[in-house]
Design a protein around this motif. Sequence first.
Motif, PDB file in Angstrom:
ATOM      1  N   PHE A 187       0.822  -1.222   0.000  1.00 40.60           N
ATOM      2  CA  PHE A 187       0.000   0.000   0.000  1.00 40.60           C
ATOM      3  C   PHE A 187       0.859   1.277   0.000  1.00 40.60           C
ATOM      4  O   PHE A 187       0.858   2.060  -0.964  1.00 40.60           O
ATOM      5  CB  PHE A 187      -0.937  -0.080   1.215  1.00 40.60           C
ATOM      6  CG  PHE A 187      -1.599   1.192   1.612  1.00 40.60           C
ATOM      7  CD1 PHE A 187      -2.305   1.966   0.705  1.00 40.60           C
ATOM      8  CD2 PHE A 187      -1.558   1.611   2.946  1.00 40.60           C
ATOM      9  CE1 PHE A 187      -2.939   3.141   1.098  1.00 40.60           C
ATOM     10  CE2 PHE A 187      -2.188   2.777   3.346  1.00 40.60           C
ATOM     11  CZ  PHE A 187      -2.868   3.551   2.424  1.00 40.60           C
ATOM     12  N   ILE A 188       1.647   1.495   1.052  1.00 38.86           N
ATOM     13  CA  ILE A 188       2.429   2.747   1.114  1.00 38.86           C
ATOM     14  C   ILE A 188       3.617   2.668   0.151  1.00 38.86           C
ATOM     15  O   ILE A 188       3.963   3.654  -0.507  1.00 38.86           O
ATOM     16  CB  ILE A 188       2.937   3.049   2.542  1.00 38.86           C
ATOM     17  CG1 ILE A 188       1.793   2.997   3.558  1.00 38.86           C
ATOM     18  CG2 ILE A 188       3.602   4.422   2.588  1.00 38.86           C
ATOM     19  CD1 ILE A 188       2.216   3.262   4.999  1.00 38.86           C
TER      20      ILE A 188
ATOM     21  N   THR B 214       3.502 -11.167  -0.907  1.00 42.84           N
ATOM     22  CA  THR B 214       2.667 -11.918   0.040  1.00 42.84           C
ATOM     23  C   THR B 214       1.206 -11.593  -0.290  1.00 42.84           C
ATOM     24  O   THR B 214       0.925 -10.886  -1.259  1.00 42.84           O
ATOM     25  CB  THR B 214       2.935 -11.469   1.490  1.00 42.84           C
ATOM     26  OG1 THR B 214       2.496 -10.097   1.618  1.00 42.84           O
ATOM     27  CG2 THR B 214       4.399 -11.584   1.865  1.00 42.84           C
TER      28      THR B 214
ATOM     29  N   ARG C  37      13.980 -11.803   4.281  1.00 42.67           N
ATOM     30  CA  ARG C  37      14.618 -12.724   5.235  1.00 42.67           C
ATOM     31  C   ARG C  37      15.707 -13.565   4.597  1.00 42.67           C
ATOM     32  O   ARG C  37      16.441 -14.261   5.289  1.00 42.67           O
ATOM     33  CB  ARG C  37      13.550 -13.657   5.839  1.00 42.67           C
ATOM     34  CG  ARG C  37      12.516 -12.921   6.652  1.00 42.67           C
ATOM     35  CD  ARG C  37      11.328 -13.785   6.963  1.00 42.67           C
ATOM     36  NE  ARG C  37      10.518 -14.028   5.782  1.00 42.67           N
ATOM     37  CZ  ARG C  37       9.290 -14.525   5.794  1.00 42.67           C
ATOM     38  NH1 ARG C  37       8.714 -14.829   6.950  1.00 42.67           N
ATOM     39  NH2 ARG C  37       8.612 -14.719   4.679  1.00 42.67           N
TER      40      ARG C  37
ATOM     41  N   ALA D 269       6.944  -5.549   5.318  1.00 39.08           N
ATOM     42  CA  ALA D 269       6.581  -5.956   6.681  1.00 39.08           C
ATOM     43  C   ALA D 269       5.265  -6.714   6.657  1.00 39.08           C
ATOM     44  O   ALA D 269       4.485  -6.612   5.698  1.00 39.08           O
ATOM     45  CB  ALA D 269       6.433  -4.721   7.581  1.00 39.08           C
TER      46      ALA D 269
ATOM     47  N   SER E  62       8.965   2.621  10.212  1.00 36.13           N
ATOM     48  CA  SER E  62       8.391   2.098  11.447  1.00 36.13           C
ATOM     49  C   SER E  62       6.960   2.634  11.572  1.00 36.13           C
ATOM     50  O   SER E  62       6.303   2.900  10.563  1.00 36.13           O
ATOM     51  CB  SER E  62       9.270   2.532  12.622  1.00 36.13           C
ATOM     52  OG  SER E  62       8.725   2.094  13.834  1.00 36.13           O
ATOM     53  N   THR E  63       6.458   2.805  12.781  1.00 31.43           N
ATOM     54  CA  THR E  63       5.056   3.201  12.977  1.00 31.43           C
ATOM     55  C   THR E  63       4.882   3.956  14.300  1.00 31.43           C
ATOM     56  O   THR E  63       5.660   3.753  15.241  1.00 31.43           O
ATOM     57  CB  THR E  63       4.156   1.943  12.994  1.00 31.43           C
ATOM     58  OG1 THR E  63       2.866   2.294  13.493  1.00 31.43           O
ATOM     59  CG2 THR E  63       4.710   0.853  13.901  1.00 31.43           C
TER      60      THR E  63
ATOM     61  N   LYS F 145      -8.014  -3.571   6.350  1.00 32.57           N
ATOM     62  CA  LYS F 145      -7.749  -2.375   7.160  1.00 32.57           C
ATOM     63  C   LYS F 145      -9.037  -1.552   7.305  1.00 32.57           C
ATOM     64  O   LYS F 145      -9.939  -1.630   6.482  1.00 32.57           O
ATOM     65  CB  LYS F 145      -6.630  -1.534   6.526  1.00 32.57           C
ATOM     66  CG  LYS F 145      -5.305  -2.310   6.349  1.00 32.57           C
ATOM     67  CD  LYS F 145      -4.579  -2.488   7.645  1.00 32.57           C
ATOM     68  CE  LYS F 145      -3.235  -3.180   7.667  1.00 32.57           C
ATOM     69  NZ  LYS F 145      -2.563  -3.679   6.530  1.00 32.57           N
TER      70      LYS F 145
HETATM   71  N1  NAD Z   1      -0.544   1.318   6.750  1.00 31.26           N
HETATM   72  C1  NAD Z   1      -0.339   2.080   7.813  1.00 31.26           C
HETATM   73  O1  NAD Z   1      -1.260   2.714   8.328  1.00 31.26           O
HETATM   74  C2  NAD Z   1       1.050   2.205   8.398  1.00 31.26           C
HETATM   75  C3  NAD Z   1       1.259   3.176   9.386  1.00 31.26           C
HETATM   76  C4  NAD Z   1       2.545   3.322   9.910  1.00 31.26           C
HETATM   77  C5  NAD Z   1       3.566   2.515   9.477  1.00 31.26           C
HETATM   78  N2  NAD Z   1       3.339   1.560   8.525  1.00 31.26           N
HETATM   79  C6  NAD Z   1       4.475   0.747   8.080  1.00 31.26           C
HETATM   80  O2  NAD Z   1       4.679   1.058   6.722  1.00 31.26           O
HETATM   81  C7  NAD Z   1       5.165  -0.097   6.020  1.00 31.26           C
HETATM   82  C8  NAD Z   1       4.259  -0.397   4.841  1.00 31.26           C
HETATM   83  O3  NAD Z   1       2.935  -0.619   5.312  1.00 31.26           O
HETATM   84  P1  NAD Z   1       1.744  -0.947   4.305  1.00 31.26           P
HETATM   85  O4  NAD Z   1       0.494  -0.533   4.951  1.00 31.26           O
HETATM   86  O5  NAD Z   1       2.085  -0.458   2.956  1.00 31.26           O
HETATM   87  O6  NAD Z   1       1.808  -2.554   4.301  1.00 31.26           O
HETATM   88  P2  NAD Z   1       1.255  -3.608   3.286  1.00 31.26           P
HETATM   89  O7  NAD Z   1       0.878  -4.792   4.111  1.00 31.26           O
HETATM   90  O8  NAD Z   1       0.247  -3.029   2.356  1.00 31.26           O
HETATM   91  O9  NAD Z   1       2.531  -3.968   2.394  1.00 31.26           O
HETATM   92  C9  NAD Z   1       3.626  -4.691   2.890  1.00 31.26           C
HETATM   93  C10 NAD Z   1       4.471  -5.135   1.689  1.00 31.26           C
HETATM   94  O10 NAD Z   1       5.595  -5.872   2.195  1.00 31.26           O
HETATM   95  C11 NAD Z   1       5.743  -7.057   1.405  1.00 31.26           C
HETATM   96  N3  NAD Z   1       6.384  -8.082   2.235  1.00 31.26           N
HETATM   97  C12 NAD Z   1       5.864  -8.679   3.346  1.00 31.26           C
HETATM   98  N4  NAD Z   1       6.738  -9.597   3.813  1.00 31.26           N
HETATM   99  C13 NAD Z   1       7.825  -9.544   3.000  1.00 31.26           C
HETATM  100  C14 NAD Z   1       9.059 -10.246   2.988  1.00 31.26           C
HETATM  101  N5  NAD Z   1       9.341 -11.188   3.896  1.00 31.26           N
HETATM  102  N6  NAD Z   1       9.958  -9.940   2.038  1.00 31.26           N
HETATM  103  C15 NAD Z   1       9.683  -8.996   1.087  1.00 31.26           C
HETATM  104  N7  NAD Z   1       8.523  -8.310   1.038  1.00 31.26           N
HETATM  105  C16 NAD Z   1       7.609  -8.598   1.991  1.00 31.26           C
HETATM  106  C17 NAD Z   1       4.324  -7.431   1.006  1.00 31.26           C
HETATM  107  O11 NAD Z   1       4.296  -8.304  -0.123  1.00 31.26           O
HETATM  108  C18 NAD Z   1       3.713  -6.064   0.734  1.00 31.26           C
HETATM  109  O12 NAD Z   1       3.948  -5.663  -0.596  1.00 31.26           O
HETATM  110  C19 NAD Z   1       5.230  -1.213   7.051  1.00 31.26           C
HETATM  111  O13 NAD Z   1       6.530  -1.301   7.554  1.00 31.26           O
HETATM  112  C20 NAD Z   1       4.271  -0.750   8.149  1.00 31.26           C
HETATM  113  O14 NAD Z   1       4.646  -1.282   9.401  1.00 31.26           O
HETATM  114  C21 NAD Z   1       2.094   1.388   7.989  1.00 31.26           C
END
Ligand code: NAD
Length: 313
Positions: free
Chosen positions: A11-12, A34, A55, A74, A114-115, A175
């Motif tokens: 997403f982000i 994933t 990993r 993540a 991070s968050t 979400k």
């Molecule tokens: N969405 C929010 O509100 C929010 C707020 C603060 C911080 N964050 C942080 O921002 C980051 C992105 O969040 P998001 O909402 O876009 O998450 P998301 O779940 O939409 O995307 C996570 C991405 O990481 C990839 N991924 C997961 N495990 C993996 C692995 N082992 N190896 C490689 N790729 C892998 C997934 O395929 C996916 O594309 C995260 O670190 C999250 O903790 C999110």
Amino acid sequence: MRIAVLGGAGFIGSAFVRELNKRGIRPLVVDLLTYAGRLENLKDTDHEFVKADVRDQSIHEILKQADLVVNFAAETHVDRSIYKPQDFVTTNVLGTINVLEAARRFGFEYAHISTDEVYGEECGNEDSPLNPSSPYSASKASADLFVKAYVRTYNVKAIIIRPSNNYGPRQFPEKFIPKIIIRTLLGLHVPIYGDGRQERDWIFVEDTARIIADLLERAEWKGEVYNIPGKQTVSNLELVKLLSEVMGKEIKIKFVSDRPGHDRRYCMSTRLSYETTPLKEGLRKTYEWYLENEWWWRPLIADKFFKEDEPWK
Ligand SMILES: NC(=O)c1ccc[n+]([C@@H]2O[C@H](COP(=O)([O-])OP(=O)(O)OC[C@H]3O[C@@H](n4cnc5c(N)ncnc54)[C@H](O)[C@@H]3O)[C@@H](O)[C@H]2O)c1
């Protein structure tokens, strides 16, 4: 400058790739794809793609030539972390350490995403102590501590960025905001955890992407922390009301039991200065995107964490 975006199909991460494209940059996207990572999220963007697991040792070879690595990869859903925490530890903690090892070997600059959840419920600033409540936020806090340790011990060039709750196009239907929109479009009720008075500080995902891109240009890479609050805090019930106005529809809510360990609020300040999209305007853009992109979300609604009222059980 060669920039790698880990988790760029999420997403982000995908919003950040769009922001880089606006600035004339074609990044390398590395993602395991994933359940949350989808190449559809990168439609119409200019990037190179490698499928890989943060990993895995193979990540070292992939990142060898990078000048800057931004890590969004993540496991991110709190309910899933309560249901089954293990992947949160391996990806969020061990995956981060693996990338830090690559930074130690090859010397690239490392921006760790991070968050705000690492601070727990207390209001604070970038120096506040970490006090996580869920397995998700505990894994994120652990990773942050390793980033700090690698800066101190090995002089790795790194920063930590802590955004608040993001919303916008391409957020997975598990979400809160996409769940409200999609379930209402489908005529379903929306489960509200506990009393619905928990407060969250919302930021539009395109703002987050822009603010991160801006701060990368002025970071010192000495382990400093940058908070990115949305500066628009509402309770979950207030958010439902706002979305109901934006959608022009009644939202049927159903109170269910509270998520275990549920933080009442997040509340952090920042030393950065920036503008954010007003919440109602961002919600309108988000709603319009989900209305126009049913092809994107329709295949995802069989998911347990979208379908069930108390999916962590
Ligand atoms: N969405 C929010 O509100 C929010 C707020 C603060 C911080 N964050 C942080 O921002 C980051 C992105 O969040 P998001 O909402 O876009 O998450 P998301 O779940 O939409 O995307 C996570 C991405 O990481 C990839 N991924 C997961 N495990 C993996 C692995 N082992 N190896 C490689 N790729 C892998 C997934 O395929 C996916 O594309 C995260 O670190 C999250 O903790 C999110």
